[in-house]
Every structure is written in C-alpha cells, then in structure tokens.
Design an enzyme around this catalytic site. Structure first.
Site, PDB file in Angstrom:
ATOM      1  N   CYS A 117       1.212  59.870  42.182  1.00 30.79           N
ATOM      2  CA  CYS A 117       0.703  61.245  42.094  1.00 30.79           C
ATOM      3  C   CYS A 117       0.003  61.663  43.380  1.00 30.79           C
ATOM      4  CB  CYS A 117      -0.226  61.371  40.893  1.00 30.79           C
ATOM      5  SG  CYS A 117      -1.568  60.185  40.931  1.00 30.79           S
ATOM      6  N   LYS A 135      -1.132  56.333  23.912  1.00 30.85           N
ATOM      7  CA  LYS A 135       0.329  56.408  23.919  1.00 30.85           C
ATOM      8  C   LYS A 135       0.832  56.248  25.356  1.00 30.85           C
ATOM      9  CE  LYS A 135       3.633  59.187  24.651  1.00 30.85           C
ATOM     10  NZ  LYS A 135       4.675  58.313  25.222  1.00 30.85           N
ATOM     11  N   GLU A 182       6.898  68.520  43.906  1.00 38.23           N
ATOM     12  CA  GLU A 182       6.624  67.092  43.877  1.00 38.23           C
ATOM     13  C   GLU A 182       7.981  66.371  43.807  1.00 38.23           C
ATOM     14  OE1 GLU A 182       4.858  65.479  40.252  1.00 38.23           O
ATOM     15  OE2 GLU A 182       3.420  64.444  41.519  1.00 38.23           O
ATOM     16  N   GLU A 226      -4.687  65.082  34.307  1.00 37.05           N
ATOM     17  CA  GLU A 226      -4.431  64.541  35.654  1.00 37.05           C
ATOM     18  C   GLU A 226      -2.949  64.717  35.887  1.00 37.05           C
ATOM     19  OE1 GLU A 226      -6.851  63.159  37.527  1.00 37.05           O
ATOM     20  OE2 GLU A 226      -8.416  63.065  36.011  1.00 37.05           O
TER      21      GLU A 226
HETATM   22  P1  NAD Z   1       5.578  63.153  31.958  1.00 33.93           P
HETATM   23  O1  NAD Z   1       4.752  64.378  31.986  1.00 33.93           O
HETATM   24  O2  NAD Z   1       7.026  63.294  31.733  1.00 33.93           O
HETATM   25  O3  NAD Z   1       5.066  62.139  30.838  1.00 33.93           O
HETATM   26  C1  NAD Z   1       3.731  61.685  30.807  1.00 33.93           C
HETATM   27  C2  NAD Z   1       3.405  61.228  29.393  1.00 33.93           C
HETATM   28  O4  NAD Z   1       3.462  62.358  28.537  1.00 33.93           O
HETATM   29  C3  NAD Z   1       4.398  60.210  28.819  1.00 33.93           C
HETATM   30  O5  NAD Z   1       3.696  59.281  28.035  1.00 33.93           O
HETATM   31  C4  NAD Z   1       5.286  61.073  27.947  1.00 33.93           C
HETATM   32  O6  NAD Z   1       5.889  60.378  26.876  1.00 33.93           O
HETATM   33  C5  NAD Z   1       4.276  62.087  27.415  1.00 33.93           C
HETATM   34  N1  NAD Z   1       4.879  63.335  26.938  1.00 33.93           N
HETATM   35  C6  NAD Z   1       6.055  63.897  27.296  1.00 33.93           C
HETATM   36  N2  NAD Z   1       6.255  65.031  26.571  1.00 33.93           N
HETATM   37  C7  NAD Z   1       5.172  65.178  25.767  1.00 33.93           C
HETATM   38  C8  NAD Z   1       4.798  66.143  24.786  1.00 33.93           C
HETATM   39  N3  NAD Z   1       5.552  67.181  24.498  1.00 33.93           N
HETATM   40  N4  NAD Z   1       3.621  65.984  24.163  1.00 33.93           N
HETATM   41  C9  NAD Z   1       2.804  64.942  24.449  1.00 33.93           C
HETATM   42  N5  NAD Z   1       3.129  63.987  25.337  1.00 33.93           N
HETATM   43  C10 NAD Z   1       4.303  64.102  26.001  1.00 33.93           C
HETATM   44  O7  NAD Z   1       5.257  62.398  33.333  1.00 33.93           O
HETATM   45  P2  NAD Z   1       5.933  61.072  33.869  1.00 33.93           P
HETATM   46  O8  NAD Z   1       7.311  61.432  34.301  1.00 33.93           O
HETATM   47  O9  NAD Z   1       5.728  59.945  32.926  1.00 33.93           O
HETATM   48  O10 NAD Z   1       5.016  60.754  35.160  1.00 33.93           O
HETATM   49  C11 NAD Z   1       5.183  61.382  36.354  1.00 33.93           C
HETATM   50  C12 NAD Z   1       4.204  62.526  36.525  1.00 33.93           C
HETATM   51  O11 NAD Z   1       2.879  62.084  36.292  1.00 33.93           O
HETATM   52  C13 NAD Z   1       4.184  63.084  37.921  1.00 33.93           C
HETATM   53  O12 NAD Z   1       4.168  64.485  37.879  1.00 33.93           O
HETATM   54  C14 NAD Z   1       2.875  62.557  38.499  1.00 33.93           C
HETATM   55  O13 NAD Z   1       2.339  63.330  39.527  1.00 33.93           O
HETATM   56  C15 NAD Z   1       2.013  62.547  37.310  1.00 33.93           C
HETATM   57  N6  NAD Z   1       0.896  61.626  37.512  1.00 33.93           N
HETATM   58  C16 NAD Z   1      -0.353  62.125  37.721  1.00 33.93           C
HETATM   59  C17 NAD Z   1      -1.420  61.267  37.955  1.00 33.93           C
HETATM   60  C18 NAD Z   1      -2.807  61.785  38.226  1.00 33.93           C
HETATM   61  O14 NAD Z   1      -3.770  61.018  38.122  1.00 33.93           O
HETATM   62  N7  NAD Z   1      -2.953  63.047  38.558  1.00 33.93           N
HETATM   63  C19 NAD Z   1      -1.215  59.899  37.945  1.00 33.93           C
HETATM   64  C20 NAD Z   1       0.074  59.429  37.737  1.00 33.93           C
HETATM   65  C21 NAD Z   1       1.118  60.305  37.510  1.00 33.93           C
END
Ligand code: NAD
Length: 499
Positions: A295, A186, A392, A261
C-alpha cells in the site's frame, strides 16, 4: 525449506475457523483452496464460511464482551496473553514464514522478517495494555472532579488484505485486544493461513473463549456480514479504496465506527543534492518491495530534472541485478504476483501507459518470463494525467516524472487522491522539513525507506483512509472516551427551589 514446501504440496494444509474457543469447519463444510502463485501447487484449504458462520463468530464476540471477563480484566493479565502470543509467533516463525511465502509468493526472507516484526507488534501492544489510561480534571471547581475514562469500544471486526497477511493483522488485532475489545477477524480469502494459525496461539496463551474469533471466507458474505451487523461496534478495514467506499455504506445501519486503511500512490521525491547511491537503493526498495504489492509502495518517482536521465539509468541498471524467481530460493528478491487477475491488471496499466506516451526504461516485458512473474519496470516520460501516474498499480512498476523547483515537487507529490506515504531524498534540511510538512501523507520518510517501528502510528490522508494503527494512537483507536462528573461532598445548590 524446499523439502518442507514439498511436503505441503503433497498434503496441503487444512485450516479451521476459530469461534468461541473452538476450531470448526464452515457450516456445510465448503472450502476455499489456495494454490501457491509461484508454484501452481495447492497449498491450503480454508473454510468457506457462510453468513451463519459470521453471525456465530459475531455472537461469540458479543457475548464475551458483555460478560466483561476480558473488558474489565487487569491490564497486566492482558499483557501476559499478548506477550505469550508474541513468543509463540517467534517460536513458530519458520512455519509461519513458509505459509506466507507459499500463499503470497513473497521471498522467504522477507516473509520471515515480517513474522518477526509481527511478534514485535504483539510485544508492544502488551506494554500498551498496561499503560492505557484516561485523564482527570482537578480544575473544575471545589465540588467537582472530572474523570475521562478510556473504555474498549466493544466488538471490533478486522478485515484484512492479502499482501502482508500476518503483519497487517498484527498491526490491529493485539491493539484491539490490549484495549479490552472482543474481535472477529476476517483475513483475505487468498492468504488466510497465518491468521487461522493465530487462533491456536491465542488459545494456548489463555485468551478467554469468544474474545477473538477468526473466520475465513470471501468478502461477500463474510466481510459484508461483519460490516452490516448491528452487534459490531467498529470495523477496522484494510484493503482497496473501492471496497472501503462500499464499507462506508454497508456499515451505516448502526453508525459503527470505521477505521479505513486503503490504497496509495506514494511518491519518492529525489532532489539533486541527495546522496545518490542511497537514493537509488531507497527508490528501488520502495518501488519493488513485495513485488510492488504494497500500500505504501513508492510507485511515483519525482526527480529533479537536472539529474533525471542519469538517475533513471542508474535505477534501471540496479534493477537488472534484482533476482526474480522462486520465492523459496534465498537469492530471489522478487517473487510471483498474487494471482492472474492482478498480473493482468499490471500488464494492462503498463501497456496503456506506453500507448499514452510513457517510455519503458526497463522491464515491461512479462511475456519474456514464465508464470506470474512480472519484471521490475520503470516508465519514463510519464505525465501527471496518465493512469500510470494516478492509479494504484500494485506491481513492481515505477512511473517517473520530473520537477524543476521545490514547489513543483510538492505540488506533484500532492497531485493524487491518495495520501499514505512519501519518501524524500535530500541533504538540505530546509527542503526535508518543507516536504515533511507540506506533503499530505500519513507517513514521510527522509533519506530512508520503509523503516518501521511499533511506536509510530500509520494511516492515510485523503482517500487513503482515516484512523491510525500502532503506537499509542493505535490502541486509543479501539477505545471510547467517557466523561464522568463526580460531585465531591454534598451538593448544596438546588436546581428546583425548595427541593
Ligand atoms: P480488497 O479491498 O479486495 O479486499 C480486502 C479485504 O476486504 C479482503 O479480506 C476481502 O475479502 C474483503 N472484502 C472484499 N469485498 C468485501 C465486501 N463487500 N465487504 C466486506 N469485505 C470485503 O483488497 P485486496 O485486494 O485484498 O488488497 C489490496 C488493497 O489493499 C490495495 O488497494 C492496497 O493499497 C490496500 N492496502 C492498504 C493498506 C493500508 O494500510 N492502507 C495495507 C495493505 C493493503
């Protein structure tokens, strides 16, 4: 490229889900429409999948896993499929990069680099499919041989964020497939295009139907259904720490394995003896790459007090020459922010930082630019307790703090709930080694920033998550260990006397 983008603006791309080897719309036919953040033009329509669609994808993955067609296939055959996908990614690199740029607003050059690196990851995973192996123990006594089998963990859900859509998926999906798992993907609802394109390549490469299913949609219901399903054995979640925490609760039903992650607040630590030109460049790269929506962004600059003033002036000067503008223009290094909500969050955090006593060295003036462009910003006089030092920001903002001793530098570097990465700038071997060993982060770069290799594992300490992706460990993450105890020859000892 402008011409190709214009054609997309005229006719936005319509994508379909990939379930059980078929390309299908969402049940009910609803779509999520995506505008290019830089151009304000519609570029993509993805299926707005329902819980029923998620359940269908999970059922297809479960069924394929139970048949064992992929799970028990020869590693060499798996490798061929993964290698073919790597080739298709390379063949279609221009199109994939354009999709990434239109959906995320990252500069086209950077998008192209990420696509090519994604292909490398598929190639690496192809190799890993052939060398994945367990252990044997020939030391358990004359009558016993021990085998440690590595088996695929089962059905894996992969939930990804919007900042590096194809790259982050490629750090996970080919590794899960190499291990013999079946998968439900997803992608983020903001940037699903390249993930949905992968379905076509997997089909073309001959992956058996149902082994990989890709469905677009929002976190709730689609991601939530994957996390809650008893038919999913593991979820690899990449995203915010906030949603990651909720994922732990949602996945408790069947005690599924979670690899998380999550967010970061990584330090660039600059010592007075370093190569200053290289450090200025590396600090800027770590702080502003992908508009800071990264990230592992080096969002905290910890600098030796003796060089701090001069260093931040040099950073500010160099930042002036970073061109911000249309990500399709090859000269642009900074594109637009992903959406209005993220833009507002960056603005608020910077404004609050200034209110709390931080001083703007450069940038911080989004009102002087139109659209969703946030200028690279350096905040000096930041104190460790301020929100700009702790939260962040996910924008091109670097918060500067000073240190006087090595211990102080390391304590400041570790003064965060996160632990994804650190960048250390010094020519003193002993300082470099002390920092590498004592900073609690999953990745440390010394005198370099962000160099990446499929061989090296990535992941976080502390609230940046757990589990590791890529490298040998990245494949092993998607396996279970099974110990097999083999009696050699006839068993003469009896547990029940006389039996
Ligand atoms: P997010 O947590 O809002 O969303 C990530 C994913 O989770 C999306 O596909 C979203 O649709 C899904 N999601 C949202 N609510 C959910 C739920 N209740 N149940 C299941 N899935 C759900 O993050 P974002 O805004 O897309 O990305 C930014 C964040 O991602 C930042 O905090 C960044 O640090 C982190 N990030 C981490 C890494 C890593 O490798 N550590 C890499 C890239 C991004």
């Amino acid at each position: 490229m402008f011409d190709k983008a214009k054609r997309v603006f005229e006719t936005p791309t319509r994508y379909q889900n990939f379930i059980a080897g078929q390309f299908v719309d969402a049940t009910g036919g609803n779509v999520i429409s995506r505008e290019s953040p830089a151009h304000g033009q519609l570029v993509s329509h993805y299926p707005a999948s329902t819980r029923a669609d998620a359940e269908a994808a999970i059922a297809a993955a479960r069924e394929s896993f139970e048949t064992g067609q992929w799970t028990f296939s020869y590693g060499g055959d798996r490798a061929r499929v993964l290698r073919t996908v790597a080739g298709l990614i390379r063949q279609n690199a221009e199109e994939l990069a354009l999709i990434e740029t239109l959906e995320t607003s990252k500069p086209l050059d950077a998008a192209h680099g990420e696509v090519m690196f994604s292909a490398e990851l598929w190639d690496y995973a192809a190799g890993a499919a052939r060398i994945l192996a367990g252990d044997s123990h020939n030391t358990l006594g004359e009558g016993m041989l021990g085998l440690v089998l590595r088996e695929p963990i089962g059905v894996v859900g992969i939930i990804t964020p919007w900042n590096f859509p194809l790259l982050i998926l490629s750090e996970r999906l080919p590794f899960a497939l190499a291990a013999g798992c079946s998968v439900v993907v997803k992608p983020s609802e903001f940037t699903s295009g390249t993930a949905l394109m992968l379905g076509r390549y997997l089909k073309q490469a001959g992956l058996p139907d149902g082994v990989c299913n890709i469905i677009a949609g929002t976190g709730d219901p689609v991601g939530q259904a994957i996390l809650e399903s008893d038919d999913v054995d593991m979820v690899a979640f990449t995203g915010s720490t906030r949603v990651g925490r909720a994922a732990i609760a949602a996945s408790a039903g069947n005690i599924k394995k979670l690899s998380l992650e999550l967010g970061g607040k990584s330090p660039s630590v600059v010592f007075a003896d370093c190569d200053l030109d290289a450090a200025v460049d590396g600090v800027i790269k770590a702080g502003t790459i992908n508009m800071g929506e990264c990230c592992i962004a080096g969002s905290r600059l910890l600098v030796d007090a003796r060089i701090a003033d001069a260093f931040q002036v040099r950073i500010a000067e160099r930042l002036q020459s970073l061109r911000m503008g249309d990500p399709l223009d090859p000269s642009s290094r900074i594109g637009a922010i992903i959406n209005q909500a993220q833009f507002d969050r960056i603005s608020t955090l910077v404004r609050d930082g200034v209110r709390d006593g931080a001083r703007i060295v450069c940038g911080g003036d989004p009102d002087n630019h139109s659209g969703l462009y946030y200028p690279p910003t350096v905040l000096a006089d930041v104190k460790p307790g301020m929100a700009v030092a702790r939260e962040e920001i996910f924008g091109p903002v670097v918060s500067v703090m000073q240190f006087e001793t090595l211990d102080e530098a390391i304590n400041l570097a570790n003064d965060t709930e996160y632990g994804l990465a650190a960048y250390v700038w010094t020519n003193d071997l002993s300082i470099a080694l002390s920092c590498s060993r004592r900073i609690r982060a999953g990745r440390v770069w010394v005198n370099s920033a962000l160099a990446g290799f499929p061989e090296m594992p990535l992941g976080g300490f502390k609230q940046s998550g757990n589990g590791r992706e890529t490298g040998r460990y990245g494949v092993e993450e998607y396996t279970e260990l099974k110990s097999v105890h083999l009696q050699v020859g006839l068993q003469s000892e009896r547990w029940v006397e006389g039996a």
